[in-house]
Design a protein around this motif. Structure first.
Motif, PDB file in Angstrom:
ATOM      1  N   UNK A  99      -9.981  -4.912   0.098  1.00  0.00           N
ATOM      2  CA  UNK A  99      -9.773  -4.066  -1.062  1.00  0.00           C
ATOM      3  C   UNK A  99     -11.134  -3.667  -1.638  1.00  0.00           C
ATOM      4  N   UNK A 100     -11.307  -2.355  -1.868  1.00  0.00           N
ATOM      5  CA  UNK A 100     -12.528  -1.834  -2.480  1.00  0.00           C
ATOM      6  C   UNK A 100     -12.140  -0.825  -3.566  1.00  0.00           C
ATOM      7  N   UNK A 101     -13.132  -0.262  -4.235  1.00  0.00           N
ATOM      8  CA  UNK A 101     -12.844   0.750  -5.252  1.00  0.00           C
ATOM      9  C   UNK A 101     -12.181   1.980  -4.652  1.00  0.00           C
ATOM     10  N   UNK A 102     -12.425   2.262  -3.365  1.00  0.00           N
ATOM     11  CA  UNK A 102     -11.857   3.454  -2.732  1.00  0.00           C
ATOM     12  C   UNK A 102     -10.395   3.274  -2.339  1.00  0.00           C
ATOM     13  N   UNK A 230      -2.292  -3.898  -9.342  1.00  0.00           N
ATOM     14  CA  UNK A 230      -1.661  -3.062 -10.370  1.00  0.00           C
ATOM     15  C   UNK A 230      -2.626  -2.156 -11.136  1.00  0.00           C
ATOM     16  N   UNK A 231      -3.790  -2.636 -11.618  1.00  0.00           N
ATOM     17  CA  UNK A 231      -4.676  -1.759 -12.399  1.00  0.00           C
ATOM     18  C   UNK A 231      -5.264  -0.586 -11.604  1.00  0.00           C
ATOM     19  N   UNK A 232      -5.287  -0.675 -10.271  1.00  0.00           N
ATOM     20  CA  UNK A 232      -5.875   0.381  -9.460  1.00  0.00           C
ATOM     21  C   UNK A 232      -4.903   1.538  -9.210  1.00  0.00           C
ATOM     22  N   UNK A 233      -3.627   1.332  -9.467  1.00  0.00           N
ATOM     23  CA  UNK A 233      -2.626   2.346  -9.168  1.00  0.00           C
ATOM     24  C   UNK A 233      -2.589   3.426 -10.248  1.00  0.00           C
ATOM     25  N   UNK A 234      -2.056   4.572  -9.875  1.00  0.00           N
ATOM     26  CA  UNK A 234      -1.940   5.674 -10.826  1.00  0.00           C
ATOM     27  C   UNK A 234      -0.969   5.301 -11.939  1.00  0.00           C
ATOM     28  N   UNK A 235      -1.172   5.872 -13.141  1.00  0.00           N
ATOM     29  CA  UNK A 235      -0.250   5.585 -14.249  1.00  0.00           C
ATOM     30  C   UNK A 235       1.190   5.952 -13.891  1.00  0.00           C
ATOM     31  N   UNK A 236       2.109   5.116 -14.276  1.00  0.00           N
ATOM     32  CA  UNK A 236       3.527   5.397 -14.036  1.00  0.00           C
ATOM     33  C   UNK A 236       4.068   4.923 -12.709  1.00  0.00           C
ATOM     34  N   UNK A 237       3.228   4.352 -11.846  1.00  0.00           N
ATOM     35  CA  UNK A 237       3.716   3.844 -10.562  1.00  0.00           C
ATOM     36  C   UNK A 237       4.591   2.621 -10.817  1.00  0.00           C
ATOM     37  N   UNK A 238       5.841   2.601 -10.337  1.00  0.00           N
ATOM     38  CA  UNK A 238       6.748   1.474 -10.601  1.00  0.00           C
ATOM     39  C   UNK A 238       6.220   0.160 -10.012  1.00  0.00           C
ATOM     40  N   UNK A 239       6.446  -0.917 -10.755  1.00  0.00           N
ATOM     41  CA  UNK A 239       6.085  -2.266 -10.319  1.00  0.00           C
ATOM     42  C   UNK A 239       7.358  -3.095 -10.400  1.00  0.00           C
ATOM     43  N   UNK A 240       7.923  -3.459  -9.234  1.00  0.00           N
ATOM     44  CA  UNK A 240       9.229  -4.111  -9.211  1.00  0.00           C
ATOM     45  C   UNK A 240       9.212  -5.364  -8.330  1.00  0.00           C
ATOM     46  N   UNK A 241      10.306  -6.094  -8.383  1.00  0.00           N
ATOM     47  CA  UNK A 241      10.579  -7.189  -7.457  1.00  0.00           C
ATOM     48  C   UNK A 241      11.815  -6.812  -6.663  1.00  0.00           C
ATOM     49  N   UNK A 242      11.745  -6.930  -5.357  1.00  0.00           N
ATOM     50  CA  UNK A 242      12.871  -6.502  -4.526  1.00  0.00           C
ATOM     51  C   UNK A 242      12.809  -7.167  -3.152  1.00  0.00           C
ATOM     52  N   UNK A 243      13.942  -7.167  -2.471  1.00  0.00           N
ATOM     53  CA  UNK A 243      13.984  -7.643  -1.083  1.00  0.00           C
ATOM     54  C   UNK A 243      13.304  -6.612  -0.212  1.00  0.00           C
ATOM     55  N   UNK A 244      12.397  -7.075   0.656  1.00  0.00           N
ATOM     56  CA  UNK A 244      11.611  -6.167   1.477  1.00  0.00           C
ATOM     57  C   UNK A 244      11.994  -6.350   2.936  1.00  0.00           C
ATOM     58  N   UNK A 245      12.310  -5.229   3.594  1.00  0.00           N
ATOM     59  CA  UNK A 245      12.542  -5.233   5.039  1.00  0.00           C
ATOM     60  C   UNK A 245      11.243  -4.866   5.724  1.00  0.00           C
ATOM     61  N   UNK A 246      10.670  -5.828   6.467  1.00  0.00           N
ATOM     62  CA  UNK A 246       9.379  -5.606   7.089  1.00  0.00           C
ATOM     63  C   UNK A 246       9.540  -4.712   8.289  1.00  0.00           C
ATOM     64  N   UNK A 247       8.898  -3.535   8.307  1.00  0.00           N
ATOM     65  CA  UNK A 247       8.985  -2.647   9.477  1.00  0.00           C
ATOM     66  C   UNK A 247       8.126  -3.156  10.610  1.00  0.00           C
ATOM     67  N   UNK A 248       8.382  -2.647  11.815  1.00  0.00           N
ATOM     68  CA  UNK A 248       7.597  -3.063  12.970  1.00  0.00           C
ATOM     69  C   UNK A 248       6.164  -2.558  12.885  1.00  0.00           C
ATOM     70  N   UNK A 249       5.976  -1.352  12.420  1.00  0.00           N
ATOM     71  CA  UNK A 249       4.623  -0.796  12.323  1.00  0.00           C
ATOM     72  C   UNK A 249       4.676   0.429  11.439  1.00  0.00           C
TER      73      UNK A 249
END
Length: 251
Positions: A99-102, A230-249
């Motif tokens: 993770x970097x500033x970019x 979280x602080x690096x994301x654009x304003x208004x980007x949703x932050x949630x908890x959810x079940x995640x289906x991991x894709x192959x790639x």
């Protein structure tokens, strides 16, 4: 903040795009980047099938085989095919996150499993010695030496010298995202994963791509990682908890 084990070395085929920028956070991890529940169920089912086949092989001799010979043959059958199935259902991918500033970079790679070749080589040698020793007691074990160690040896040779097999078990990927690309941040409730949905233009595919970047974390780290992002994301980007289906790639 993080308790990390010895980091994995980034292979020479991969290098960071933002290497000139200070690293704000980074780690490496080996993870199963697919639906582990389905894979575990498949392995359990196939293990039961193998047990049944091994017992059938043991209980239905083709001739006057010795009990010990049938036991060793059945055991070799079970071990060989268990390894084959496990190599398909329990594969792990190497991940390196930076993770970097970019933005966020993810390098993932899968090296050819040299340990499997070493294991097969030693197993072949040990079973060959055993059968040769037993052949001094009963010459019938010479046939077993051809079937058991011989089969293991052929498996070893096919794995060691088959380019197509090696290519199938070797992968290198480098994923690069800017912070503005992300449209949702989610803490997975079913895995040690932080999920970042993104939209960006993929130069390789030549089109806009909507997908997810799975950030694999060590135990009890995903909440800290999510709070860091979280602080690096654009304003208004949703932050949630959810079940995640991991894709192959992300290809």
């Amino acid at each position: 903040m993080f308790s990390l084990s010895k980091p994995l070395a980034l292979p020479p085929q991969l290098e960071w795009k933002f290497a000139h920028e200070p690293e704000l956070l980074g780690w490496t991890i080996r993870a199963r980047n697919y639906n582990t529940f389905v894979a575990n169920c498949m392995f359990a089912f196939m293990s039961v099938v193998l047990v049944g086949l091994s017992y059938f092989l043991y209980s239905t001799p083709a001739g006057d085989e010795d009990v010990l010979y049938r036991l060793i043959t059945s055991l070799c059958f079970y071990v060989i095919f268990s390894l084959v199935i496990a190599s398909m259902t329990h594969q792990r991918m190497n991940f390196a996150f930076r993770f970097t500033q970019s933005g966020v970079e993810c390098c993932n790679w899968k090296d050819f499993p040299e340990w499997a070749l070493t294991f097969l080589k030693w197993l072949t040698a040990l079973t060959a010695i055993f059968f040769i020793f037993m052949a001094t007691i009963d010459p019938f074990f010479l046939l077993g030496a051809l079937i058991g160690p011989g089969g293991l040896g052929l498996t070893y040779l096919s794995m060691a010298y088959s380019k197509s097999y090696r290519d199938m078990h070797t992968q290198y990927h480098h994923l690069i995202y800017e912070w503005k690309d992300f449209t949702q941040l989610a803490i997975a409730t079913n895995r040690e994963v932080v999920d970042l949905k993104f939209t960006h233009f993929d130069k390789r595919l030549g089109r806009i791509v909507n997908w997810s970047l799975n950030i694999f974390c060590r135990r009890k780290q995903k909440h800290d990682v999510a709070e860091f992002i979280k602080p690096f994301l654009s304003p208004g980007v949703p932050f949630i908890k959810a079940k995640v289906n991991v894709p192959l790639s992300t290809d």
